[in-house]
Design an enzyme around this catalytic site. Sequence first.
Site, mmCIF file in Angstrom:
data_model
loop_
_atom_site.group_PDB
_atom_site.id
_atom_site.type_symbol
_atom_site.label_atom_id
_atom_site.label_comp_id
_atom_site.label_asym_id
_atom_site.label_seq_id
_atom_site.Cartn_x
_atom_site.Cartn_y
_atom_site.Cartn_z
ATOM 1 N N GLU A 270 59.985 -74.767 46.601
ATOM 2 C CA GLU A 270 60.171 -75.717 46.484
ATOM 3 C C GLU A 270 61.321 -75.845 45.209
ATOM 4 O O GLU A 270 61.071 -75.753 44.151
ATOM 5 C CB GLU A 270 59.277 -76.843 47.097
ATOM 6 C CG GLU A 270 58.808 -76.162 48.341
ATOM 7 C CD GLU A 270 58.190 -77.408 48.885
ATOM 8 O OE1 GLU A 270 57.614 -78.965 47.940
ATOM 9 O OE2 GLU A 270 56.957 -77.549 49.899
ATOM 10 N N HIS A 293 60.567 -80.891 52.251
ATOM 11 C CA HIS A 293 59.076 -81.975 52.329
ATOM 12 C C HIS A 293 58.992 -82.935 52.288
ATOM 13 O O HIS A 293 58.255 -84.161 51.342
ATOM 14 C CB HIS A 293 58.915 -81.406 50.598
ATOM 15 C CG HIS A 293 56.936 -81.473 50.777
ATOM 16 N ND1 HIS A 293 56.431 -80.770 49.597
ATOM 17 C CD2 HIS A 293 56.201 -82.190 51.296
ATOM 18 C CE1 HIS A 293 55.222 -80.996 49.595
ATOM 19 N NE2 HIS A 293 55.105 -81.890 50.511
HETATM 20 N N1 LIG Z 1 53.903 -82.275 54.048
HETATM 21 C C1 LIG Z 1 53.727 -83.913 53.509
HETATM 22 O O1 LIG Z 1 55.249 -84.988 53.305
HETATM 23 C C2 LIG Z 1 52.293 -84.346 53.158
HETATM 24 C C3 LIG Z 1 51.635 -83.277 53.943
HETATM 25 N N2 LIG Z 1 50.047 -82.989 53.377
HETATM 26 C C4 LIG Z 1 49.482 -82.027 53.669
HETATM 27 O O2 LIG Z 1 48.283 -82.258 54.537
HETATM 28 C C5 LIG Z 1 47.277 -81.574 54.623
HETATM 29 C C6 LIG Z 1 45.973 -81.811 55.302
HETATM 30 O O3 LIG Z 1 46.572 -83.579 55.462
HETATM 31 P P1 LIG Z 1 44.835 -84.259 55.879
HETATM 32 O O4 LIG Z 1 44.729 -84.863 57.733
HETATM 33 O O5 LIG Z 1 44.827 -85.672 55.269
HETATM 34 O O6 LIG Z 1 43.843 -83.327 55.469
HETATM 35 P P2 LIG Z 1 42.073 -84.098 55.694
HETATM 36 O O7 LIG Z 1 41.657 -83.286 54.535
HETATM 37 O O8 LIG Z 1 42.354 -84.681 56.433
HETATM 38 O O9 LIG Z 1 41.971 -82.772 56.519
HETATM 39 C C7 LIG Z 1 42.060 -80.867 56.511
HETATM 40 C C8 LIG Z 1 41.483 -80.335 57.472
HETATM 41 O O10 LIG Z 1 41.552 -79.087 57.020
HETATM 42 C C9 LIG Z 1 40.036 -78.637 57.397
HETATM 43 N N3 LIG Z 1 40.164 -77.549 56.934
HETATM 44 C C10 LIG Z 1 39.890 -76.646 55.870
HETATM 45 N N4 LIG Z 1 40.752 -75.595 55.350
HETATM 46 C C11 LIG Z 1 40.301 -74.931 56.186
HETATM 47 C C12 LIG Z 1 40.260 -73.712 56.813
HETATM 48 N N5 LIG Z 1 40.407 -72.639 56.578
HETATM 49 N N6 LIG Z 1 40.848 -73.633 58.015
HETATM 50 C C13 LIG Z 1 40.734 -75.128 58.861
HETATM 51 N N7 LIG Z 1 40.398 -75.925 59.075
HETATM 52 C C14 LIG Z 1 40.794 -75.837 56.960
HETATM 53 C C15 LIG Z 1 39.611 -79.702 56.723
HETATM 54 O O11 LIG Z 1 37.881 -79.451 57.456
HETATM 55 C C16 LIG Z 1 39.970 -81.267 57.711
HETATM 56 O O12 LIG Z 1 39.763 -81.420 58.901
HETATM 57 C C17 LIG Z 1 46.974 -82.343 52.779
HETATM 58 O O13 LIG Z 1 46.315 -81.189 52.192
HETATM 59 C C18 LIG Z 1 48.459 -81.918 52.657
HETATM 60 O O14 LIG Z 1 48.614 -80.954 52.027
HETATM 61 C C19 LIG Z 1 49.476 -84.203 53.351
HETATM 62 C C20 LIG Z 1 50.952 -85.186 53.769
HETATM 63 C C21 LIG Z 1 51.739 -85.221 53.428
HETATM 64 O O1 LIG Z 2 55.595 -87.353 48.839
HETATM 65 C C1 LIG Z 2 55.302 -85.757 48.659
HETATM 66 O O2 LIG Z 2 55.889 -84.887 47.214
HETATM 67 C C2 LIG Z 2 54.430 -84.768 49.000
HETATM 68 C C3 LIG Z 2 54.073 -85.279 50.244
HETATM 69 C C4 LIG Z 2 52.478 -84.351 50.265
HETATM 70 O O3 LIG Z 2 52.857 -83.018 50.486
HETATM 71 C C5 LIG Z 2 51.106 -84.686 50.345
HETATM 72 O O4 LIG Z 2 50.638 -86.187 50.035
HETATM 73 O O5 LIG Z 2 50.680 -83.897 49.859
#
Ligand SMILES: NC(=O)C1=CN([C@@H]2O[C@H](COP(=O)(O)OP(=O)(O)OC[C@H]3O[C@@H](n4cnc5c(N)ncnc54)[C@H](O)[C@@H]3O)[C@@H](O)[C@H]2O)C=CC1
Ligand SMILES: O=C(O)CCC(=O)C(=O)O
Length: 410
Positions: A270, A293
């Site tokens: 990115e 992102h």
């Molecule tokens: N685009 C963005 O701005 C954002 C991106 N994210 C990303 O989203 C991800 C998920 O966020 P949450 O739901 O809050 O996390 P979380 O930890 O609550 O949920 C992740 C889920 O994925 C499952 N998991 C882990 N490895 C796996 C695999 N190999 N196959 C299938 N399932 C698997 C876990 O068991 C869990 O249920 C974060 O780790 C982060 O990387 C989060 C917030 C913002």
């Molecule tokens: O706000 C950001 O810069 C990243 C958000 C995100 O991907 C996360 O919360 O994991």
Amino acid sequence: MPTNTSYNKQDLKVLLLEGVHPVAEDIFRRDGYDNVTYHKTALSESELLDTIRDYHFIGIRSRSQLTESVLNAANKLVAVGCFCIGTNQVNLDAAQSRGIPVFNAPYSNTRSVAELVLGEMIMLLRGIPAKNAAAHRGEWHKSAAQSNEARGKTLGIIGYGHIGTQLGILAEGIGMKVRFFDIENKLTLGNAEQVAELNDLLSSSDVVSLHVPETPETKGMMGQTQIAQMKQDSILINASRGTVVDIDALAQALEDKRLAGAAIDVFPTEPKSNSEEFQSPLRAFDNVILTPHIGGSTQEAQENIAIEVADKMIKYSNNGSTMSAVNFPQVSLPEHDNRHRILHIHHNRPGVLTQINQILSENNVNISGQYLQTQGDLGYVVTDIEDGSSQTALDKMRQIEGTIRARILY
Ligand SMILES: NC(=O)C1=CN([C@@H]2O[C@H](COP(=O)(O)OP(=O)(O)OC[C@H]3O[C@@H](n4cnc5c(N)ncnc54)[C@H](O)[C@@H]3O)[C@@H](O)[C@H]2O)C=CC1
Ligand SMILES: O=C(O)CCC(=O)C(=O)O
């Protein structure tokens, strides 16, 4: 209210990067941490190597890479705050072995991601991104071809955690059928159905949305083989981490018209700042929603994250509490008014607690409370004391074999 401490808070330097919500700076200043440096952008590894040695606290989002070399240079660093969910940008083991807790905000932006994905899914099912791009070029594509309601369609969620579950509920609200794949057995919300095999989910879903963390197992988990298992004319959404989807394989599937569209918020590489050009083979496709992102980037989420993470860092600094640190033994501590509190971080090996208590006893120090927690190779002992020579005891505790760092609060 600023609390009294054994150190001058103005001597502790705080570095906030990547435009974290300004309320974080206000919270530090209100608590007496006046020495705050605020940058709107990330710092490169070489900039971090030059800068980090002066700082006691650093707040980042997803761009700044706190590698082992950066942490090696961070002689004074007390704690790291990731003002986001993901913590893969920090070498957590290296931070742990140096006794540096890493805090994040595990929930505050999850609703924002789920809402964005819901919107993208509806747009893509109607073929809007491509029609929108064409209209901007002056073309008029009035047609119902490949334009579908979400009602009755199947959403396949990979990773049914905080975001995946909320997305599932929102999608059921508009009449979608929800199936999910997760490595853990999960309590299903609404009428969602957990499936045992990823390929079952891929071959039965009209929309597949990824919500897994970045781990060795999720790296490249949507490669050529998995994309080929998706239904003809289905849609792929990734707002998790850029390494999870093989972008070239996705581009090929779009080129071959195997998929009807995609929405991608995260990329293997990115841009480091808004002034750097975004490069991706997906730029060629009108039927792909590309976002920089910003899944969690809403005013509501950013403000809540800033409050949550700044509070956790200050609490650790003032009081020693480590609740919800991602790489550190978690201890929730009461206030320590009128008492000295010694924090001892060490490699987790037998006998350290005994030696700590021996030192306290030899120095006639009366213990009024003691908390011990371990995680992996790390041990954290917090001792509240009422009288005696706490500074002498602290100096002796620093000599215990296996000690990583120790400090006193009063
Ligand atoms: N685009 C963005 O701005 C954002 C991106 N994210 C990303 O989203 C991800 C998920 O966020 P949450 O739901 O809050 O996390 P979380 O930890 O609550 O949920 C992740 C889920 O994925 C499952 N998991 C882990 N490895 C796996 C695999 N190999 N196959 C299938 N399932 C698997 C876990 O068991 C869990 O249920 C974060 O780790 C982060 O990387 C989060 C917030 C913002
Ligand atoms: O706000 C950001 O810069 C990243 C958000 C995100 O991907 C996360 O919360 O994991």
